[in-house]
Design a protein around this motif. Structure first.
Motif, PDB file in Angstrom:
ATOM      1  N   GLU A 229       7.782  23.144  -9.356  1.00 41.38           N
ATOM      2  CA  GLU A 229       9.034  23.156 -10.115  1.00 41.38           C
ATOM      3  C   GLU A 229      10.137  23.886  -9.350  1.00 41.38           C
ATOM      4  N   VAL A 230       9.769  24.914  -8.588  1.00 42.86           N
ATOM      5  CA  VAL A 230      10.760  25.591  -7.757  1.00 42.86           C
ATOM      6  C   VAL A 230      11.314  24.627  -6.710  1.00 42.86           C
ATOM      7  N   LEU A 231      10.429  23.834  -6.105  1.00 46.73           N
ATOM      8  CA  LEU A 231      10.879  22.856  -5.114  1.00 46.73           C
ATOM      9  C   LEU A 231      11.754  21.788  -5.758  1.00 46.73           C
ATOM     10  N   ASN A 232      11.455  21.411  -6.999  1.00 41.72           N
ATOM     11  CA  ASN A 232      12.306  20.446  -7.709  1.00 41.72           C
ATOM     12  C   ASN A 232      13.685  21.038  -7.980  1.00 41.72           C
ATOM     13  N   LEU A 233      13.726  22.324  -8.320  1.00 43.30           N
ATOM     14  CA  LEU A 233      15.016  22.981  -8.533  1.00 43.30           C
ATOM     15  C   LEU A 233      15.830  22.990  -7.234  1.00 43.30           C
ATOM     16  N   ARG A 234      15.164  23.232  -6.118  1.00 42.28           N
ATOM     17  CA  ARG A 234      15.858  23.181  -4.825  1.00 42.28           C
ATOM     18  C   ARG A 234      16.431  21.791  -4.564  1.00 42.28           C
ATOM     19  N   SER A 235      15.658  20.774  -4.900  1.00 42.91           N
ATOM     20  CA  SER A 235      16.134  19.410  -4.693  1.00 42.91           C
ATOM     21  C   SER A 235      17.370  19.139  -5.541  1.00 42.91           C
ATOM     22  N   THR A 236      17.377  19.665  -6.763  1.00 42.69           N
ATOM     23  CA  THR A 236      18.545  19.511  -7.630  1.00 42.69           C
ATOM     24  C   THR A 236      19.767  20.205  -7.038  1.00 42.69           C
ATOM     25  N   VAL A 237      19.557  21.371  -6.441  1.00 42.16           N
ATOM     26  CA  VAL A 237      20.661  22.127  -5.839  1.00 42.16           C
ATOM     27  C   VAL A 237      21.338  21.313  -4.749  1.00 42.16           C
TER      28      VAL A 237
END
Length: 348
Positions: A229-237
């Motif tokens: 989920e942290v990596l998904n948040l990075r992708s959103t950024v």
């Protein structure tokens, strides 16, 4: 103040946005849940907590400066528990060697008696790495850490070993005891996305700290999100829009700190020896993307950049003798330069 007006620049159209309202809501909920869990342990320091989160989601690293006992160490450990990420702490001392950080080759003997070399990873192979009192280690050891920060790899012998994402180094340094230390060179400081100053708690916060830390039962944190989920948040950024006029503002700010440039601010020519590198503008944009999402927006605003000017820029300029003689600080000069930069007009 010697600055030139910026041209009218066209804003990116709304229909180009690739972040849905649901994604914005999800990002806000997850960040707020992380803040809430950290708040069970860390009292106050909201700017510091947000700065570390911004560095993590922007893919950068953060340097914290403050006296001992303000919660810098426990902050990263709590973040690791909340995000279910591997955490390691490296206590920097003058006798610490690069192999103590990166790892080393060890000799192994199998059941047949054959010997072979195997790489034994060091504490740098974690998601969250606390480099405690980094200015107490020798430049050779500091460089080993800073190289891993920049390259995201560790080389041992002829083999390179990738560091698993997300990877964040939070380095700390004590500004009081400078004897026997090795201050980070300015070129190495530039590798940190942000430098955050950690201050003392106020009276109300200190009362809460005493109440929590002296109670019979100690608070605990829950796991709210995981590595994926942290990596998904990075992708959103990375999908957050940055309009041309916002990029122009960041560029103008960085150029205004460089005394040899035509766009240099008078204070830069008077008090700055070396201005910010392009990494300063990159840090403003990367951090601004995360901050925009935290503020529930899909596009970066100039106000986002202004909120990050000191953390992203204070460690990237070198003051001259005149500045030190007159008691000027990097924060004072940067604040005055920022206030003089014109807001670029934008077309609808």
């Amino acid at each position: 103040m010697g600055t030139r007006p910026l041209p009218i620049l066209r804003r990116a159209p709304v229909e180009d946005c690739v972040i849905s309202e649901d994604s914005l809501d999800q990002f806000s909920r997850q960040i707020e849940s992380v803040r809430k869990e950290i708040g069970k342990i860390i009292v106050g320091l909201q700017d510091v907590v947000d700065g570390v989160l911004i560095a993590l989601l922007a893919g950068g690293h953060v340097l914290l400066e403050g006296v001992p006992g303000l919660g810098k160490t426990i902050l990263l450990r709590t973040l690791g528990r909340t995000l279910q990420l591997r955490y390691s702490r490296i206590q920097f001392t003058p006798d610490l060697m690069p192999a103590d950080i990166a790892g080393s080759m060890v000799m192994e003997t199998d059941e047949r008696g054959a010997k072979s070399l195997r790489f034994h990873p060091g504490p740098i192979f974690s998601h969250l790495v606390l480099a405690d009192e980094i200015n107490r280690a020798t430049p050779k050891t500091q460089s080993a850490l800073l190289e891993a920060m920049q390259e995201r790899t560790v080389t041992s012998g002829l083999a390179s070993h990738e560091l698993e994402e997300p990877f964040l180094v939070m380095a700390t340094q004590n500004p009081l005891e400078m004897e026997g230390t090795y201050p980070l060179p300015e070129a190495q400081l530039d590798r940190f996305l942000m430098k955050i100053l950690v201050g003392y708690p106020n009276r109300a916060e200190l009362d809460v700290i005493l109440e929590r830390t002296t109670a019979a039962a100690q608070p605990s944190v829950d796991h709210v999100i995981d590595r994926d989920e942290v990596l998904n948040l990075r992708s959103t950024v990375r999908s957050v829009l940055v309009a041309p006029h916002v990029r122009a503002f960041a560029t103008h700010f960085v150029l205004a700190t460089q005394p040899e440039q035509a766009e240099a601010h008078p204070l830069a020519k008077e008090f700055i020896r070396y201005g910010s590198s392009p990494r300063g503008a990159q840090a403003l944009i990367q951090g601004g993307r995360v901050l925009a999402l935290m503020r529930h927006r899909w596009n970066v605003s100039i106000e986002d950049l202004k909120s990050l000017d000191l953390p992203c820029m204070r460690h990237r300029i070198i003051l001259n003798f005149d500045a030190h003689a007159e008691g000027k600080t990097a924060d004072q000069i940067l604040s005055e330069i920022l206030a003089s930069i014109p807001i670029p007009a934008r077309a609808g």
